[in-house]
Design a protein around this motif. Structure first.
Motif, PDB file in Angstrom:
ATOM      1  N   LEU A   1      -9.929  -0.255   8.315  1.00 25.19           N
ATOM      2  CA  LEU A   1      -8.672   0.385   8.123  1.00 25.19           C
ATOM      3  C   LEU A   1      -7.533  -0.515   7.941  1.00 25.19           C
ATOM      4  CD1 LEU A   1      -6.944   3.036   7.667  1.00 25.19           C
ATOM      5  CD2 LEU A   1      -6.926   3.076  10.373  1.00 25.19           C
ATOM      6  N   PRO A   2      -7.670  -1.603   8.962  1.00 27.56           N
ATOM      7  CA  PRO A   2      -6.532  -2.531   8.875  1.00 27.56           C
ATOM      8  C   PRO A   2      -6.649  -3.581   7.346  1.00 27.56           C
ATOM      9  CG  PRO A   2      -7.664  -2.938  10.948  1.00 27.56           C
ATOM     10  CD  PRO A   2      -8.447  -1.992  10.139  1.00 27.56           C
ATOM     11  N   VAL A   3      -7.823  -3.459   6.828  1.00 29.73           N
ATOM     12  CA  VAL A   3      -8.006  -4.391   5.759  1.00 29.73           C
ATOM     13  C   VAL A   3      -7.384  -3.346   4.506  1.00 29.73           C
ATOM     14  CG1 VAL A   3      -9.630  -5.065   3.949  1.00 29.73           C
ATOM     15  CG2 VAL A   3     -10.042  -5.547   6.523  1.00 29.73           C
ATOM     16  N   ALA A   4      -7.591  -2.149   4.615  1.00 28.24           N
ATOM     17  CA  ALA A   4      -6.933  -1.074   3.777  1.00 28.24           C
ATOM     18  C   ALA A   4      -5.332  -1.267   3.827  1.00 28.24           C
ATOM     19  CB  ALA A   4      -7.659   0.373   3.852  1.00 28.24           C
ATOM     20  N   VAL A   5      -5.001  -1.316   4.978  1.00 26.49           N
ATOM     21  CA  VAL A   5      -3.409  -1.530   4.858  1.00 26.49           C
ATOM     22  C   VAL A   5      -3.058  -2.572   4.368  1.00 26.49           C
ATOM     23  CG1 VAL A   5      -1.600  -1.404   6.746  1.00 26.49           C
ATOM     24  CG2 VAL A   5      -3.548  -0.099   6.967  1.00 26.49           C
ATOM     25  N   LEU A   6      -3.735  -3.530   4.552  1.00 25.53           N
ATOM     26  CA  LEU A   6      -3.228  -4.863   4.052  1.00 25.53           C
ATOM     27  C   LEU A   6      -3.292  -4.860   2.639  1.00 25.53           C
ATOM     28  CD1 LEU A   6      -2.225  -7.761   4.478  1.00 25.53           C
ATOM     29  CD2 LEU A   6      -5.039  -8.403   4.526  1.00 25.53           C
ATOM     30  N   VAL A   7      -4.396  -4.266   1.917  1.00 23.49           N
ATOM     31  CA  VAL A   7      -4.458  -4.101   0.326  1.00 23.49           C
ATOM     32  C   VAL A   7      -3.320  -3.212  -0.161  1.00 23.49           C
ATOM     33  CG1 VAL A   7      -5.972  -3.271  -1.330  1.00 23.49           C
ATOM     34  CG2 VAL A   7      -6.752  -4.374   0.453  1.00 23.49           C
ATOM     35  N   ALA A   8      -2.956  -2.276   0.613  1.00 22.14           N
ATOM     36  CA  ALA A   8      -1.772  -1.356   0.115  1.00 22.14           C
ATOM     37  C   ALA A   8      -0.381  -2.087   0.338  1.00 22.14           C
ATOM     38  CB  ALA A   8      -1.583  -0.066   1.192  1.00 22.14           C
ATOM     39  N   TRP A   9      -0.263  -3.005   1.272  1.00 21.72           N
ATOM     40  CA  TRP A   9       0.984  -3.762   1.350  1.00 21.72           C
ATOM     41  C   TRP A   9       1.022  -4.735   0.446  1.00 21.72           C
ATOM     42  CZ3 TRP A   9       1.153  -9.178   2.001  1.00 21.72           C
ATOM     43  CH2 TRP A   9       2.549  -9.603   2.332  1.00 21.72           C
ATOM     44  N   ALA A  10       0.106  -5.609  -0.045  1.00 16.46           N
ATOM     45  CA  ALA A  10      -0.184  -6.498  -1.216  1.00 16.46           C
ATOM     46  C   ALA A  10       0.079  -5.710  -2.510  1.00 16.46           C
ATOM     47  CB  ALA A  10      -1.549  -7.234  -1.290  1.00 16.46           C
ATOM     48  N   LEU A  11      -0.407  -4.444  -2.726  1.00 15.76           N
ATOM     49  CA  LEU A  11      -0.063  -3.800  -3.943  1.00 15.76           C
ATOM     50  C   LEU A  11       1.190  -3.313  -4.153  1.00 15.76           C
ATOM     51  CD1 LEU A  11      -3.104  -1.651  -4.606  1.00 15.76           C
ATOM     52  CD2 LEU A  11      -2.832  -3.606  -5.538  1.00 15.76           C
TER      53      LEU A  11
ATOM     54  N   ALA B   1       9.283   1.579  -9.410  1.00 17.93           N
ATOM     55  CA  ALA B   1       9.724   2.571  -8.192  1.00 17.93           C
ATOM     56  C   ALA B   1       8.603   3.121  -7.659  1.00 17.93           C
ATOM     57  CB  ALA B   1      10.851   3.609  -9.372  1.00 17.93           C
ATOM     58  N   SER B   2       9.203   3.632  -6.246  1.00 23.33           N
ATOM     59  CA  SER B   2       7.993   4.220  -5.427  1.00 23.33           C
ATOM     60  C   SER B   2       7.009   3.415  -5.350  1.00 23.33           C
ATOM     61  CB  SER B   2       7.767   5.610  -5.933  1.00 23.33           C
ATOM     62  OG  SER B   2       8.706   6.347  -5.845  1.00 23.33           O
ATOM     63  N   ALA B   3       7.034   1.983  -5.095  1.00 17.70           N
ATOM     64  CA  ALA B   3       5.942   1.102  -5.103  1.00 17.70           C
ATOM     65  C   ALA B   3       4.920   1.444  -3.885  1.00 17.70           C
ATOM     66  CB  ALA B   3       6.475  -0.292  -4.859  1.00 17.70           C
ATOM     67  N   TRP B   4       5.710   1.761  -2.791  1.00 11.53           N
ATOM     68  CA  TRP B   4       4.856   1.821  -1.488  1.00 11.53           C
ATOM     69  C   TRP B   4       4.001   3.127  -1.480  1.00 11.53           C
ATOM     70  CZ3 TRP B   4       2.596  -0.266   2.431  1.00 11.53           C
ATOM     71  CH2 TRP B   4       3.050  -1.617   2.987  1.00 11.53           C
ATOM     72  N   ARG B   5       4.789   4.381  -2.006  1.00  8.13           N
ATOM     73  CA  ARG B   5       4.004   5.475  -2.275  1.00  8.13           C
ATOM     74  C   ARG B   5       2.731   5.443  -3.271  1.00  8.13           C
ATOM     75  NH1 ARG B   5       7.149  10.533  -5.148  1.00  8.13           N
ATOM     76  NH2 ARG B   5       6.677   9.113  -6.900  1.00  8.13           N
ATOM     77  N   LEU B   6       2.954   4.915  -4.236  1.00  2.00           N
ATOM     78  CA  LEU B   6       1.806   4.564  -5.386  1.00  2.00           C
ATOM     79  C   LEU B   6       0.638   3.761  -4.524  1.00  2.00           C
ATOM     80  CD1 LEU B   6       3.893   3.919  -8.511  1.00  2.00           C
ATOM     81  CD2 LEU B   6       2.550   6.139  -7.905  1.00  2.00           C
ATOM     82  N   SER B   7       1.009   2.837  -3.857  1.00  2.00           N
ATOM     83  CA  SER B   7       0.082   1.938  -3.131  1.00  2.00           C
ATOM     84  C   SER B   7      -0.671   2.642  -2.152  1.00  2.00           C
ATOM     85  CB  SER B   7       0.915   0.500  -2.919  1.00  2.00           C
ATOM     86  OG  SER B   7       1.380  -0.061  -3.930  1.00  2.00           O
ATOM     87  N   LEU B   8      -0.007   3.149  -1.409  1.00  2.00           N
ATOM     88  CA  LEU B   8      -0.591   3.926  -0.298  1.00  2.00           C
ATOM     89  C   LEU B   8      -1.590   4.993  -0.805  1.00  2.00           C
ATOM     90  CD1 LEU B   8       2.078   4.272   2.228  1.00  2.00           C
ATOM     91  CD2 LEU B   8       0.081   3.023   2.407  1.00  2.00           C
ATOM     92  N   ALA B   9      -1.115   5.689  -1.942  1.00  2.00           N
ATOM     93  CA  ALA B   9      -1.908   6.759  -2.659  1.00  2.00           C
ATOM     94  C   ALA B   9      -3.182   6.192  -2.940  1.00  2.00           C
ATOM     95  CB  ALA B   9      -1.011   7.390  -3.662  1.00  2.00           C
ATOM     96  N   GLU B  10      -3.135   5.212  -3.973  1.00  7.70           N
ATOM     97  CA  GLU B  10      -4.424   4.410  -4.345  1.00  7.70           C
ATOM     98  C   GLU B  10      -5.264   4.187  -3.352  1.00  7.70           C
ATOM     99  OE1 GLU B  10      -2.068   2.679  -8.320  1.00  7.70           O
ATOM    100  OE2 GLU B  10      -2.626   1.177  -6.777  1.00  7.70           O
TER     101      GLU B  10
END
Length: 219
Positions: free
Chosen positions: A68-78, A88-97
């Motif tokens: 799970l921490p690795v997934a959060v780190l990947v979402a942050w990088a994206l 636009a909506s960079a965080w939402r798109l990254s977390l969704a993926e």
């Protein structure tokens, strides 16, 4: 009057804090309940052994939590890369993926685990709706509801073409049919049931309703 309205309407920040606190409390409670079985698989998982870790439900759940921490780190990088590109909506798109992948693959892995008679017993099919719900039990129904829940929750947030509950239901049903067909073809000693398709699709639809505030079209 404006002052009274501000007092009556709870701030969004307060509601978010409350929801996050409830989610953290629920996760902590779930981990407390399953801590015993997970710890039984921990030594073999940490040693990288296949048997006793990746071929058991407890081992897959444990590795999902560890990653799970690795997934959060990947979402942050994206999200950081998208924000630098002006998306636009960079965080939402990254977390969704990341959420679709991290929340769906472990359940699909557990669903495709072979039984004791894999490759020996003939493939079984149950095409009568609602007949297998009694055999599933409450635990089986909850598990089937969660198989495609992450996909149903995040897919409408990522893909505008899926921003509809009926479309998410169709997506969940289609994915579940593919899984049941794979179980039948590979002879995994599992029953390919129409009830599994119905419950999996229902879980995806309910999850889409839960995330509707983040993807529904605004007037």
């Amino acid at each position: 009057m404006d002052h009274d309205a501000l007092l009556l309407a709870p701030p969004r920040r307060t509601r978010r804090i409350v929801l996050l606190s409830l989610a953290a409390l629920g996760l902590a409670s779930a981990l407390f309940v399953v801590r015993g079985p997970l710890m039984m698989s921990a030594p073999r998982c940490m040693a990288g052994r296949w048997h006793g870790c990746f071929d058991t439900f407890n081992g897959v759940v444990l590795m999902t939590l560890v990653m799970l921490p690795v997934a959060v780190l990947v979402a942050w990088a994206l999200a950081r890369r998208r924000r630098a590109a002006g998306v636009a909506s960079a965080w939402r798109l990254s977390l969704a993926e990341v959420g679709m992948v991290h929340g769906t693959l472990p359940f699909l892995w557990m669903t495709m685990m072979p039984g004791g008679g894999a490759g020996v017993v003939p493939a079984r099919v149950s095409l009568v709706p609602l007949r297998d719900l009694v055999v599933m039990g409450s635990l089986g129904i909850v598990g089937n509801l969660l198989v495609l829940a992450s996909l149903g929750f995040f897919a409408p947030m990522r893909f505008a073409a899926l921003a509809s509950v009926p479309r998410v239901l169709a997506l969940g049903a289609g994915c579940s049919v593919l899984v049941e067909a794979a179980q039948y073809v590979l002879r995994l000693d599992r029953v390919s049931s129409v009830d599994d398709v119905l419950v999996n699709a229902t879980g995806a639809g309910l999850a889409a309703l839960a995330s509707r505030r983040w993807w529904r079209p605004r007037p």
